[in-house]
Design a protein around this motif. Sequence first.
Motif, PDB file in Angstrom:
ATOM      1  N   GLY A 107      11.319  -5.592   5.319  1.00 30.41           N
ATOM      2  CA  GLY A 107      10.786  -5.619   3.956  1.00 30.41           C
ATOM      3  C   GLY A 107      10.581  -4.235   3.376  1.00 30.41           C
ATOM      4  N   LEU A 108      11.185  -3.226   3.993  1.00 32.59           N
ATOM      5  CA  LEU A 108      11.034  -1.874   3.452  1.00 32.59           C
ATOM      6  C   LEU A 108      12.277  -1.059   3.770  1.00 32.59           C
ATOM      7  CD1 LEU A 108       9.033   0.347   5.893  1.00 32.59           C
ATOM      8  CD2 LEU A 108       9.156  -2.113   6.260  1.00 32.59           C
ATOM      9  N   GLN A 109      12.572  -0.122   2.892  1.00 34.18           N
ATOM     10  CA  GLN A 109      13.656   0.829   3.165  1.00 34.18           C
ATOM     11  C   GLN A 109      13.084   2.239   3.157  1.00 34.18           C
ATOM     12  OE1 GLN A 109      17.281  -0.113   0.971  1.00 34.18           O
ATOM     13  NE2 GLN A 109      17.059  -2.278   1.439  1.00 34.18           N
ATOM     14  N   CYS A 110      12.871   2.809   1.962  1.00 29.99           N
ATOM     15  CA  CYS A 110      12.337   4.179   1.956  1.00 29.99           C
ATOM     16  C   CYS A 110      10.864   4.208   2.315  1.00 29.99           C
ATOM     17  CB  CYS A 110      12.565   4.851   0.605  1.00 29.99           C
ATOM     18  SG  CYS A 110      11.418   4.344  -0.687  1.00 29.99           S
ATOM     19  N   GLY A 111      10.189   3.072   2.205  1.00 31.39           N
ATOM     20  CA  GLY A 111       8.788   2.997   2.604  1.00 31.39           C
ATOM     21  C   GLY A 111       7.799   3.452   1.552  1.00 31.39           C
ATOM     22  N   TYR A 112       8.294   3.869   0.391  1.00 32.09           N
ATOM     23  CA  TYR A 112       7.363   4.453  -0.574  1.00 32.09           C
ATOM     24  C   TYR A 112       6.494   3.404  -1.259  1.00 32.09           C
ATOM     25  CZ  TYR A 112       5.474   8.125  -3.442  1.00 32.09           C
ATOM     26  OH  TYR A 112       4.622   9.025  -4.011  1.00 32.09           O
ATOM     27  N   CYS A 113       7.091   2.263  -1.600  1.00 36.05           N
ATOM     28  CA  CYS A 113       6.320   1.204  -2.255  1.00 36.05           C
ATOM     29  C   CYS A 113       5.522   0.403  -1.241  1.00 36.05           C
ATOM     30  CB  CYS A 113       7.254   0.253  -3.010  1.00 36.05           C
ATOM     31  SG  CYS A 113       8.241  -0.796  -1.907  1.00 36.05           S
ATOM     32  N   THR A 114       5.827   0.598   0.044  1.00 33.62           N
ATOM     33  CA  THR A 114       5.387  -0.320   1.091  1.00 33.62           C
ATOM     34  C   THR A 114       3.866  -0.440   1.243  1.00 33.62           C
ATOM     35  OG1 THR A 114       7.445   0.277   2.198  1.00 33.62           O
ATOM     36  CG2 THR A 114       5.826  -0.949   3.497  1.00 33.62           C
ATOM     37  N   ILE A 125       6.527  -2.524  -8.003  1.00 29.55           N
ATOM     38  CA  ILE A 125       7.962  -2.270  -8.158  1.00 29.55           C
ATOM     39  C   ILE A 125       8.517  -1.676  -6.872  1.00 29.55           C
ATOM     40  CG2 ILE A 125       9.735  -1.039  -9.470  1.00 29.55           C
ATOM     41  CD1 ILE A 125       7.836  -0.972 -11.833  1.00 29.55           C
ATOM     42  N   CYS A 126       9.634  -2.223  -6.433  1.00 25.45           N
ATOM     43  CA  CYS A 126      10.381  -1.633  -5.326  1.00 25.45           C
ATOM     44  C   CYS A 126      11.781  -1.355  -5.849  1.00 25.45           C
ATOM     45  CB  CYS A 126      10.457  -2.587  -4.144  1.00 25.45           C
ATOM     46  SG  CYS A 126      11.534  -1.963  -2.828  1.00 25.45           S
ATOM     47  N   ARG A 127      12.283  -0.145  -5.634  1.00 27.14           N
ATOM     48  CA  ARG A 127      13.622   0.177  -6.116  1.00 27.14           C
ATOM     49  C   ARG A 127      14.666  -0.010  -5.017  1.00 27.14           C
ATOM     50  NH1 ARG A 127      16.322  -0.055 -10.853  1.00 27.14           N
ATOM     51  NH2 ARG A 127      16.905   1.968 -11.721  1.00 27.14           N
ATOM     52  N   CYS A 128      14.222  -0.174  -3.773  1.00 30.56           N
ATOM     53  CA  CYS A 128      15.187  -0.159  -2.661  1.00 30.56           C
ATOM     54  C   CYS A 128      15.652  -1.536  -2.217  1.00 30.56           C
ATOM     55  CB  CYS A 128      14.577   0.518  -1.443  1.00 30.56           C
ATOM     56  SG  CYS A 128      14.168   2.246  -1.663  1.00 30.56           S
ATOM     57  N   THR A 129      14.743  -2.480  -2.073  1.00 32.41           N
ATOM     58  CA  THR A 129      15.043  -3.685  -1.281  1.00 32.41           C
ATOM     59  C   THR A 129      15.584  -4.847  -2.086  1.00 32.41           C
ATOM     60  OG1 THR A 129      12.844  -4.593  -1.635  1.00 32.41           O
ATOM     61  CG2 THR A 129      13.124  -3.146   0.275  1.00 32.41           C
ATOM     62  N   GLY A 130      15.479  -4.807  -3.407  1.00 32.07           N
ATOM     63  CA  GLY A 130      15.850  -5.977  -4.205  1.00 32.07           C
ATOM     64  C   GLY A 130      14.904  -7.146  -3.985  1.00 32.07           C
ATOM     65  N   PRO A 161      13.874   6.377  -8.360  1.00 29.21           N
ATOM     66  CA  PRO A 161      13.290   6.146  -7.035  1.00 29.21           C
ATOM     67  C   PRO A 161      11.770   6.113  -7.205  1.00 29.21           C
ATOM     68  CG  PRO A 161      14.154   8.394  -7.207  1.00 29.21           C
ATOM     69  CD  PRO A 161      14.578   7.661  -8.447  1.00 29.21           C
ATOM     70  N   ILE A 162      11.084   5.304  -6.403  1.00 26.00           N
ATOM     71  CA  ILE A 162       9.641   5.157  -6.660  1.00 26.00           C
ATOM     72  C   ILE A 162       8.867   6.427  -6.275  1.00 26.00           C
ATOM     73  CG2 ILE A 162       7.606   3.695  -6.298  1.00 26.00           C
ATOM     74  CD1 ILE A 162       9.839   2.423  -7.957  1.00 26.00           C
ATOM     75  N   GLU A 163       9.378   7.189  -5.328  1.00 30.80           N
ATOM     76  CA  GLU A 163       8.808   8.518  -5.118  1.00 30.80           C
ATOM     77  C   GLU A 163       9.437   9.449  -6.142  1.00 30.80           C
ATOM     78  OE1 GLU A 163       8.693  12.142  -1.812  1.00 30.80           O
ATOM     79  OE2 GLU A 163      10.536  11.081  -2.261  1.00 30.80           O
TER      80      GLU A 163
HETATM   81  S1  FES Z   1      11.207   0.491  -0.026  1.00 35.81           S
HETATM   82 FE1  FES Z   1      11.757   2.126  -1.343  1.00 35.81          FE
HETATM   83  S2  FES Z   1      10.703   1.586  -3.151  1.00 35.81           S
HETATM   84 FE2  FES Z   1      10.390  -0.138  -1.912  1.00 35.81          FE
END
Ligand code: FES
Lengths: 787, 164
Positions: free
Chosen positions: B96-103, B134-139, A199-201
Amino acid sequence: MTGTGIGAPVRRKEDQRFITGQGRYTDDLARPGQTHAAFVRSPHAHARIRSIDTSAASAMPGVVAILTGDDLAADKIGGLICGWMIHSKDGTPMKAGPHPALAQGKVRYVGDHVAVVIAETFAQARDAAERVEVDYEPLAAVVDTAKAKGAGAVVHDEAPDNLVYEWHLGEKDATEAAFARAAHVTRLDITNNRLIPNPIETRAAIGEYDAGTGGYTLWTTSQNPHVARLVLSAFIGIAPEHQLRVIAPDVGGGFGSKIFIYAEETVCVWAAKKVGRPVKWTSDRTEAFLADAHGRDHVTHAELAVDENAKIIGLRVHTTANLGAYLSTFSSSVPTYLYAPLLSGQYDIPAIYAEVDGVYTNTAPVDAYRGAGRPEATYVVERLVEVTARQLGMDPAKFRKKNYIKRFPHQTPVIMNYDVGDYAASLEKAMEIADVKGFGKRKRESAKRGKLRGLGYSSYIEACGIAPSQAVGSLGAGVGLWESAEVRVNPTGSIEVLTGSHSHGQGHETTFAQLVSDRLGVSIDTVNIVHGDTDKVQFGMGTYGSRSGAVGMSAITKAIDKVIAKGKKVAAYALEASEGDIEFADGRFKVAGTDRSLAFGEVALQAYVAHKFSGQDLEPGLKEGAFYDPTNFTFPAGVHICEVEIDPDTGITKIERFTAVDDFGVVINPMIVEGQVHGGIAQGVGQALMEGAIYDESGQLVTASYQDYQMPRAGDLPSFQVGMTSTPCPSNPLGIKGCGEAGAIAAPPAVINAVTDAIGHEEIAMPATPQAVWRAVQRARPAMAAE
Amino acid sequence: MAIVSMTVNGKPVTADIDPRTLLVQFLREHLRLTGTHVGCDTSQCGACVVHMNGAAVKACTVLALQADGGDVVTIEGLANGAELHPMQAAFREHHGLQCGYCTPGMIMTAVDMANRLGPDLSEETIRSELEGNICRCTGYHNIVRAVESGARAMAGQPMREAAE
Ligand code: FES
Ligand code: FES
């Protein structure tokens, strides 16, 4: 579908804070007076600790404390636990070695926790950690999954052959009989590559102790804060459950890796009392590679038997599963009960037998990663099925269709009872979207340009909605897997929904509000979803296994039903009618057959002011809770089709088309569900073509950064074509099946089936990197392995 | 210790810092602007992207002292008061976001991309320009849609609604 109810692609409520930089992740928090922790980690895969000298480090600027495993032992802090008991074939319980949060006597993998340095600043903690002198006596290490059993190096004395368990499932005799009468047998040796969740976090934690109340608080990057609290109190013994508050604020992705109760978080809570100040730790990416639980890592021999009519009659597998150096929280269940029960895939297979050896090695612990066991099972089944069709000279789609389960409910030979599905519908729709008909032409065009084109299918099934508590209890789970919800209606009619599930990207704040809006006829803007804090939500099991919709939302539905029932009682008094005459629809309580009615908010107010009824006849207030225990697993299924073009000169595989058709039952928010599918596919393609954790022979992790471990990037992936079919799930009130893991489960075999179709033989393992593909292309096409 | 001064989101700031302080640490820990994230330690993930003197930089790979005298914009400084920047709005509209961390890093990179390359970004261009994020959530599927649409909206062209 418009509006904000079930089925509407509502834009997410949570996005406002994330797109403006106002999200609150654990590392964003700063507690007054906080100190910073840095861990001293083992540079050896396996070594005895002769001594630890902290004198030079203690003298470094800013150092507050240095703690080791001896301090943990002196405080009688227990070890980390594995919460699922697996019994071997012979009935003996699994052989688990101790798992102290800070090493006691021995280290067992590179990155293992030896000591913690706590200082005024993070830089000071790090500087001092480098000055802690540990005298190690290096020992021989065992790294390779296939060679772990009976290796010279022994990871834990409790498991002298490095065997944690030798487990099995299914019917051995019936399966052998099926193979004895088979017209054709396909045999494959399959490696399911080891992955690092990323996970990025990264993980982070802040532990805090309040000397006035004796209470502890842990802010942590967790997918299941209540489970963390339960384990930290009942098993590790840091604080009684009522004196420990665990808060998981915004969490930046999990994919399974944030389910587990890890050493670092445990140490932060414990150390907070010892130093009398909050203790904060944030993992850097290198630590995440070394010490987050990894995923997959199976070595399997698999066989499929078919009769003279190309009907599958038996399947057997022998799998060795690498569990790493310690048993992480749910690790034991992943290659057993989350794996073998899915080996029937979408197929009617009368006899199945699976044997699984769980082994210790000197590598990081391995536990659930998106899909957890189900991707491994699907990869085995879908590779076997594809190769069998090829060996029989049959069209792989036709072979699948012929063997699909067509009548439901269907009892497989490996525990699962599939409730509903229509596998052919998904196959047909996927073939249409993927334009399988035009593939031949595209292949010829590629050939003209000197390129190799291939097409691969994957018909996957997964067991989600985890899980009926009695069933998992009988299989060894240490917990029940129900979910809780509380619906609190305020006097003004606005609503708070407390859920025991946790959102770390899944969009619960929107989806759950849609459900409430749909059922109670209120605007989603007046609904607030509360999760991730054990002081607010009483208890819950968290989010994993695609369970939050099927289980979490079912609990909310149950609580909403109770709210409506109570509302009818209040409305009956307020409208001076009998309770039986009150109907609730479109957000209004009505007296049947009249135009007398009250809006939901008006009834809420009446419930709280309690002027229209006696508090002795009816309790004031409007707040209801529910626990929902599912009656069965849910069985999302679908077909993914991958089309690749390979450049034989470079070995580069380009995904030309990726089509996914999934049956998730009822979908609450199709936009969010499609997003889950996209993300899952990306992780599945990553596993198939790019990702792989590599330890060298001495146990050093050589893929410990983004420069060495290839994460899928935007340029590695195409846009995806996503379609849906729907057979509503009969096992929960909403008909939901779950969607979080589908892509990661379905994609790897689809990609590898396409790659092997393009190169014309089966001799390639994941990840099919350009180097591996180039080699495979160069190799003369070998004779087919099976008869 | 060393004195550093810069403009952050339009406001002048001055601080006395350890010279090894990275720009991202300065923003997060000294200014408490925690919208800029850290996702790696090898300058690969792009979670930390901010604008420095009008160009995207990875704030984990710039010393705060290197920004001395400069003009820094972070995700917190992108919106115009309550009005979202078109790229922020596009990320929400296109999921364009899921967990929001890369956003935050994605959005800052995307704004820079549109500033450099204009409103008509092809899918291929967007995917190759996102190499450092890098985004791990959205593909990435919906991120690509968001950047396409946001770049157009930045040029004053109406934002297309996401296909339903
Ligand atoms: S939205 Fe989770 S890493 Fe991009
Ligand atoms: S944190 Fe800057 S690139 Fe990863």
